[in-house]
Write a protein that holds these residues in place. Structure first.
Motif, mmCIF file in Angstrom:
data_model
loop_
_atom_site.group_PDB
_atom_site.id
_atom_site.type_symbol
_atom_site.label_atom_id
_atom_site.label_comp_id
_atom_site.label_asym_id
_atom_site.label_seq_id
_atom_site.Cartn_x
_atom_site.Cartn_y
_atom_site.Cartn_z
ATOM 1 N N GLY B 47 0.796 -1.221 0.000
ATOM 2 C CA GLY B 47 0.000 0.000 0.000
ATOM 3 C C GLY B 47 0.831 1.274 0.000
ATOM 4 N N ASN B 48 2.070 1.169 0.452
ATOM 5 C CA ASN B 48 2.956 2.328 0.450
ATOM 6 C C ASN B 48 4.328 1.830 0.014
ATOM 7 O OD1 ASN B 48 4.667 4.461 0.974
ATOM 8 N ND2 ASN B 48 4.300 4.500 3.183
ATOM 9 N N CYS B 49 4.743 2.262 -1.159
ATOM 10 C CA CYS B 49 5.989 1.721 -1.715
ATOM 11 C C CYS B 49 7.201 2.001 -0.850
ATOM 12 C CB CYS B 49 6.217 2.268 -3.127
ATOM 13 S SG CYS B 49 6.454 4.053 -3.177
ATOM 14 N N TYR B 50 7.076 2.954 0.084
ATOM 15 C CA TYR B 50 8.225 3.258 0.938
ATOM 16 C C TYR B 50 8.156 2.545 2.287
ATOM 17 C CZ TYR B 50 9.501 6.888 -2.403
ATOM 18 O OH TYR B 50 9.868 7.561 -3.537
ATOM 19 N N PRO B 73 0.848 10.051 -1.724
ATOM 20 C CA PRO B 73 -0.340 10.190 -0.879
ATOM 21 C C PRO B 73 -1.545 10.634 -1.711
ATOM 22 C CG PRO B 73 1.502 11.517 -0.042
ATOM 23 C CD PRO B 73 1.928 10.964 -1.345
ATOM 24 N N HIS B 74 -2.715 10.294 -1.229
ATOM 25 C CA HIS B 74 -3.942 10.573 -1.960
ATOM 26 C C HIS B 74 -4.090 12.051 -2.329
ATOM 27 C CE1 HIS B 74 -8.440 11.490 -1.686
ATOM 28 N NE2 HIS B 74 -8.285 10.913 -2.853
ATOM 29 N N PHE B 75 -3.659 12.938 -1.447
ATOM 30 C CA PHE B 75 -3.822 14.371 -1.712
ATOM 31 C C PHE B 75 -3.011 14.850 -2.920
ATOM 32 C CE2 PHE B 75 -6.951 15.105 1.076
ATOM 33 C CZ PHE B 75 -6.747 15.770 2.279
ATOM 34 N N TRP B 85 8.124 14.726 -5.563
ATOM 35 C CA TRP B 85 8.002 14.084 -4.247
ATOM 36 C C TRP B 85 8.624 12.697 -4.216
ATOM 37 C CZ3 TRP B 85 5.583 9.548 -2.694
ATOM 38 C CH2 TRP B 85 5.435 9.381 -1.314
ATOM 39 N N GLY B 86 8.379 11.921 -5.253
ATOM 40 C CA GLY B 86 8.929 10.561 -5.244
ATOM 41 C C GLY B 86 7.929 9.574 -5.811
ATOM 42 N N GLY B 87 8.005 8.353 -5.334
ATOM 43 C CA GLY B 87 7.115 7.297 -5.817
ATOM 44 C C GLY B 87 7.635 6.651 -7.085
ATOM 45 N N TYR B 88 8.934 6.537 -7.201
ATOM 46 C CA TYR B 88 9.538 5.990 -8.418
ATOM 47 C C TYR B 88 9.477 4.467 -8.410
ATOM 48 C CZ TYR B 88 11.394 10.687 -8.169
ATOM 49 O OH TYR B 88 11.512 12.045 -8.057
ATOM 50 N N VAL B 89 9.045 3.929 -9.502
ATOM 51 C CA VAL B 89 8.901 2.479 -9.555
ATOM 52 C C VAL B 89 10.177 1.790 -10.054
ATOM 53 C CG1 VAL B 89 8.036 2.139 -11.917
ATOM 54 C CG2 VAL B 89 7.165 0.730 -10.043
ATOM 55 N N GLN B 90 11.050 2.542 -10.653
ATOM 56 C CA GLN B 90 12.210 1.940 -11.303
ATOM 57 C C GLN B 90 13.031 0.998 -10.403
ATOM 58 O OE1 GLN B 90 12.959 1.410 -14.196
ATOM 59 N NE2 GLN B 90 15.189 1.194 -14.401
ATOM 60 N N PRO B 91 13.343 1.401 -9.156
ATOM 61 C CA PRO B 91 14.110 0.462 -8.315
ATOM 62 C C PRO B 91 13.380 -0.872 -8.131
ATOM 63 C CG PRO B 91 13.924 2.622 -7.259
ATOM 64 C CD PRO B 91 13.060 2.670 -8.469
ATOM 65 N N TRP B 92 12.057 -0.808 -8.078
ATOM 66 C CA TRP B 92 11.285 -2.044 -7.931
ATOM 67 C C TRP B 92 11.364 -2.899 -9.185
ATOM 68 C CZ3 TRP B 92 8.947 -3.663 -3.498
ATOM 69 C CH2 TRP B 92 8.869 -2.723 -2.454
ATOM 70 N N GLY B 560 13.556 1.905 6.599
ATOM 71 C CA GLY B 560 14.377 3.046 6.970
ATOM 72 C C GLY B 560 14.027 4.268 6.129
ATOM 73 N N ARG B 561 14.803 5.332 6.297
ATOM 74 C CA ARG B 561 14.479 6.549 5.571
ATOM 75 C C ARG B 561 14.739 6.344 4.079
ATOM 76 N NH1 ARG B 561 18.603 11.072 6.739
ATOM 77 N NH2 ARG B 561 17.095 11.421 8.396
ATOM 78 N N ARG B 562 13.971 7.056 3.279
ATOM 79 C CA ARG B 562 14.177 6.891 1.843
ATOM 80 C C ARG B 562 15.268 7.841 1.375
ATOM 81 N NH1 ARG B 562 10.445 10.220 -1.682
ATOM 82 N NH2 ARG B 562 9.220 11.585 -0.329
ATOM 83 N N VAL B 563 15.841 7.518 0.227
ATOM 84 C CA VAL B 563 17.010 8.267 -0.237
ATOM 85 C C VAL B 563 16.742 9.013 -1.543
ATOM 86 C CG1 VAL B 563 18.635 6.724 0.884
ATOM 87 C CG2 VAL B 563 17.901 6.240 -1.445
ATOM 88 N N ASP B 564 15.482 9.007 -1.970
ATOM 89 C CA ASP B 564 15.197 9.589 -3.284
ATOM 90 C C ASP B 564 14.405 10.883 -3.172
ATOM 91 O OD1 ASP B 564 12.366 7.378 -4.084
ATOM 92 O OD2 ASP B 564 12.797 8.690 -2.373
ATOM 93 N N MET B 565 14.581 11.577 -2.044
ATOM 94 C CA MET B 565 13.752 12.759 -1.840
ATOM 95 C C MET B 565 14.305 13.992 -2.547
ATOM 96 S SD MET B 565 13.015 12.215 2.133
ATOM 97 C CE MET B 565 14.727 12.488 2.404
#
Lengths: 201, 594
Positions: B47-50, B73-75, B85-92, B560-565
């Motif tokens: 539900g949350n890629c991070y 996020p929905h907003f 903001w992020g949400g990149y699928v490439q690493p996945w 942990g914290r994300r690194v793509d911000m």
């Protein structure tokens, strides 16, 4: 009031839910104060939610919710980013526009409304070749058919193809014509943007 | 007596478990069940890629065939999440390309997908079948061409609501001539014209095609060509529904609709010319789902149309329907489960249509199966909300947007607390709620007290104090997602309910009163949360600690914290050596209910 940044363990059995009841009373008192103020018609500073991020407000340590105000009479609702929460992607914007206006226009007719005048006008943009041309025609049109105070200043706004209201004058005439969907003339209380001086000549 | 239960038997039993909640529960029983379950989980929902990393996922679940994942996020739908903001699928995709060669399905929502990712998908997964990109962005039609060209067994390509850079319509022509496997094609979000002959041929050679949603560029006159080639269609989205008014076009379209006897869902209808609406009447008797949000159809035409659709279960429509149309809906469509009414002119203060709270009340009275509502209007009353709540206690999703922020009950000028209070008190199955209008802390008291099944809550311009937020966080036992904007909620409630945040997927707060200092403190005390401050004014260090942050996004994570911000987002430091006496509630399953 100092904001205490202590970390209380969640203690739901406490009847104040971990809060200082004092502070809460203070909150309430401040809110009531605000309400009384506006009830007497005094033009107090209404703290809008938008100014919460300033440092000055935080010195109080209290956030005050904005008092409910009736919508402005200037023809537009209060504008907040992302409100109302309709999907703002360009695709949806296009769809909302097509609900009220054709994005692919067969003609260049746009509606023009002037604040304070109930009946709008329609102009064909193909009849004009410059901003000056458009505005002088608009001045004539409204002066002729409506009671306009001479010396009134108006701000000219237009609805662009993405659904935003913008100040007229930033774009080239050609770009403007391509983008404009509607035009609105608001009484000019603050001195901003493109002003039209209306006279009854 | 010690006995061992054969693993194969257990695996067979577990394979009947489809729900992630059940599988998560099963995997907590003991280590051997955990092991068996992880080897036979083939469908993943993140539900949350991070909340988790590709490495962790792949390590735990080696045999995945379908992945569903959400990013922003929905907003973000309302422009509140800044670009970058992020949400990149490439690493996945990279990780899965290496470890899941048999991956068949990818469903993404609000993620950034590049052509590179699409290309990698196309080349890495031999058996790839399903691509659903919902509200995604970052790719062009070139990426689609790669999918079309390389996925031999493609069944589904659905681009709903995505922002695609439309370089050309030629991508469709990349489907090879021997591709006959397509079941679902949704290209409604695309701008440019695809090659119509290529589309015709594709539709003609895919006998299992059940869903076809065209884009606006496909003209009405061409519809018959497609419908005749796919009379088995169940869901159909037209292109522009306008043409010169000619009897031959009309009769062709009408005839084409009549040929499709299985149609259950209709959508599209851009630029509707009213004269052509009756051409679709033959499909109405069987229609269960109607999406008219692009259609500027006026109320009388809508009434006629709807009265012909007695089996309608789901209606998405613009507020042109007006109260009168909703009354007709209530009279004709007794199977209605879901209603969404969108504003045709959301930025005008004055109503351009005669749609009020009464329309929704009528539907709540007339439609006994109504359980899901999204309604935009310009006035509401407590009385109406109470009536709706009493009429429909089985309501599951209730989202009300009164267009003017903080609008009170228009009859009494009171807050709408009691109205929404009635909703949560009567509708005990309520899982999703969005509120608007004038609301005080009292409404949150009601919500905390009654909304025990509530999973997602959206709040805007509401409340008086931290008490409001505290009621929600302490009372809503099932809360997973909370999104708040422009409310006077600050540090106290957040910090007092810190542990609650680890039981939720995420919390979004923007234009509220949470200070930078509180964010730091929260992060230190709750190391399994990422506390991300979004502030385009520059680093929060440049302002006093008591200064509220612009936006805040908090979510639980094992990654942990994300690194793509981007440079306007900061993750608050977690104090590594400071566990202290902080106990979080229960084991947290990151995958499956993240």
């Amino acid at each position: 009031m100092e904001l205490e940044l202590g970390l209380a363990l969640p203690n739901h059995s406490a009847n104040n839910n971990g809060f200082e009841t004092e502070n809460h009373k203070e909150y309430r008192q401040k809110r009531v104060f605000l309400e009384d103020h506006s009830a007497t018609g005094v033009e107090g500073t209404t703290l809008s939610l938008l100014s919460w991020s300033g440092v000055a407000e935080m010195e109080d340590g209290v956030g005050r919710p904005p008092k409910y105000r009736k919508p402005h009479d200037d023809g537009g609702p209060r504008r907040f980013e992302g409100w109302p929460p309709t999907d703002s992607s360009p695709r949806r914007r296009r769809s909302h526009l097509t609900a009220t206006e054709q994005v692919v226009r067969k003609s260049m007719h746009v509606k023009v409304k002037m604040e304070g005048v109930a009946i709008g006008r329609k102009v064909d943009l193909r009849d004009f070749d410059s901003y000056h041309d458009l505005t002088s025609t608009l001045m004539d049109m409204f002066a002729k058919y409506s009671k306009i105070e001479s010396g009134e200043e108006y701000t000219l706004l237009y609805l662009d193809k993405e659904g935003d209201w913008m100040l007229v004058g930033d774009l080239d005439w050609e770009e403007f014509v391509e983008s404009v969907r509607r035009v609105k003339m608001l009484k000019n209380d603050n001195k901003m943007g493109f002003r039209l001086l209306l006279s009854k000549n | 007596m010690a006995y061992s239960f054969p693993e194969e038997v257990l695996e067979l039993v577990l394979s009947f478990l489809r729900s992630d909640r059940d599988r998560n529960a099963v995997s907590l029983v003991c280590w051997s069940w955990y092991e068996i379950e992880r080897w036979c989980r083939h469908r993943l929902f993140i539900g949350n890629c991070y909340a988790v990393s590709p490495e962790i996922v792949i390590r735990r679940f080696p045999e995945v065939r379908a992945v569903e994942m959400k990013g922003k996020p929905h907003f973000a739908d309302f422009n509140l999440v800044p670009e970058g903001w992020g949400g990149y699928v490439q690493p996945w995709i990279r990780a899965m390309a290496a470890s899941y060669p048999s991956l068949e399905e990818i469903r993404l929502k609000r993620m950034v997908v590049t052509d590179e990712s699409l290309d990698l998908i196309a080349r890495s997964f031999k058996y790839f079948k399903v691509l659903v990109l919902s509200s995604c962005e970052g790719f062009t039609t070139d990426g689609l061409a790669s999918i079309a060209a390389n996925c031999r067994n493609l069944r589904e390509i659905d681009l709903r609501e995505s922002e695609v850079e439309d370089l050309s319509g030629h991508w469709l022509s990349h489907f090879p001539d021997n591709c006959t496997s397509l079941v679902s094609l949704n290209m409604s979000c695309l701008g440019s014209e695809v090659s119509f002959p290529a589309l015709e041929r594709l539709v003609g050679r895919c006998p299992s095609l059940r869903t076809l949603q065209l884009n606006r560029a496909v003209p009405l006159e061409k519809l018959p060509n497609l419908l005749h080639r796919a009379p088995q269609l169940v869901e159909f989205g037209t292109g522009a529904y306008s043409a010169e008014i000619r009897p031959d076009i009309y009769s062709n379209v009408a005839e084409a609709f009549s040929v499709c006897k299985q149609l259950r869902g209709l959508s599209g209808f851009w630029d509707v010319v009213p004269a052509y609406i009756p051409a679709m009447y033959s499909a109405c008797a069987g229609i269960t789902s109607l999406d008219l949000i692009y259609a500027a159809i006026q109320s009388p035409d809508l009434v006629k149309l709807i009265s012909l659709c007695p089996r309608l279960q789901c209606l998405w429509v613009l507020d042109y329907i007006e109260d009168a149309g909703l009354e007709a809906l209530a009279a004709s469509c007794k199977d209605l489960q879901e209603l969404r009414v969108f504003p045709s002119d959301p930025f005008e203060a004055e109503a351009n249509v005669a749609l009020t709270e009464q329309g929704l009340v009528s539907v709540s009275e007339g439609c006994p199966k109504l359980q899901s509502v999204l309604y935009f209007c310009r006035q509401m009353s407590n009385a109406a909300l109470i009536t709706i709540a009493r009429n429909r206690p089985e309501m599951v999703r209730f989202r009300l947007c009164i267009i003017e922020p903080q609008a009170p009950d228009y009859l009494t000028l009171e807050p709408l607390d009691t109205g929404f209070g009635a909703i949560v008190e009567n509708c005990k199955q309520l899982r999703r709620l969005s509120m608007s209008g004038l609301l005080t802390d009292r409404v949150f008291e009601y919500i905390g007290k009654h909304a025990k099944k509530l999973e997602m809550l959206s709040i805007a311009f509401a409340g008086d104090s931290d008490m409001g937020l505290d009621h929600v966080l302490s009372g809503c036992d099932s809360l997973r997602k909370l999104e708040i904007r422009d409310c006077p909620f600050g540090d106290k409630a957040l910090l007092a309910n810190a542990a609650k945040l680890e039981t939720m997927r995420s919390l979004w707060m923007s234009s509220c009163l949470v200070s930078y200092g509180a964010c730091k403190l929260l992060a230190q005390k709750m190391p399994r949360l990422n506390v991300e401050v979004i502030d385009e004014r520059g680093h929060p260090n440049s302002r006093p600690e008591t200064c509220p942050v612009e936006k805040l996004y908090i979510y639980r994570t094992v990654a942990g914290r994300r690194v793509d911000m981007p440079d306007f987002i900061w993750t608050m430091d977690k104090d590594a050596g400071n566990p202290e006496a902080f106990v979080s509630n229960g084991a947290v399953e990151m995958v499956g209910d993240a």
